[in-house]
Motif scaffolding. Structure first.
Motif, mmCIF file in Angstrom:
data_model
loop_
_atom_site.group_PDB
_atom_site.id
_atom_site.type_symbol
_atom_site.label_atom_id
_atom_site.label_comp_id
_atom_site.label_asym_id
_atom_site.label_seq_id
_atom_site.Cartn_x
_atom_site.Cartn_y
_atom_site.Cartn_z
ATOM 1 N N HIS A 138 -7.573 0.282 0.738
ATOM 2 C CA HIS A 138 -7.239 -0.908 -0.037
ATOM 3 C C HIS A 138 -7.967 -0.793 -1.377
ATOM 4 O O HIS A 138 -9.063 -1.303 -1.571
ATOM 5 N N HIS A 167 0.854 -1.188 0.000
ATOM 6 C CA HIS A 167 0.000 0.000 0.000
ATOM 7 C C HIS A 167 0.888 1.235 0.000
ATOM 8 O O HIS A 167 1.762 1.378 0.861
ATOM 9 N N LEU A 208 -2.124 1.184 5.204
ATOM 10 C CA LEU A 208 -3.457 1.095 5.794
ATOM 11 C C LEU A 208 -3.451 1.662 7.207
ATOM 12 O O LEU A 208 -4.406 2.328 7.616
#
Length: 93
Positions: free
Chosen positions: A49, A39, A43
């Motif tokens: 996501h 990512h 996160l």
């Protein structure tokens, strides 16, 4: 009821092709064994996501990066490189 995946296998394959089968951070060649989804905004830092917040990176790079942002990770790598270079210099007599 589970929510539908926001990042599909088809999207990941498209990312791999767009990246030329190379790690988005290091440029290392990716294999099925070494590829890892990362990512861009972690996160844990409020990132989502979704396909616009992921890239494919080398697993070892992803492990080292952890939950850092790319800016934090690059700064850390720079500090390590600078320190290593300084420690490798011969000591003046």
């Amino acid at each position: 009821m589970p929510q539908p995946a926001t990042v599909t296998a088809k999207m990941i394959l498209a990312l791999l092709e767009k990246q030329g089968y190379r790690c988005a951070i290091s440029g290392r060649e990716l294999t099925p064994e070494s590829a890892s989804l990362d990512h861009i905004v972690p996160l844990s830092r409020g990132g989502e996501h979704c396909v616009t917040n992921v890239w494919i990176v080398d697993h070892a790079v992803n492990t080292a990066k952890g939950t850092q942002t790319i800016e934090e990770f690059v700064a850390m790598c720079r500090d390590i490189t600078n320190h290593h270079a300084a420690c490798s210099q011969p000591v003046a007599a």
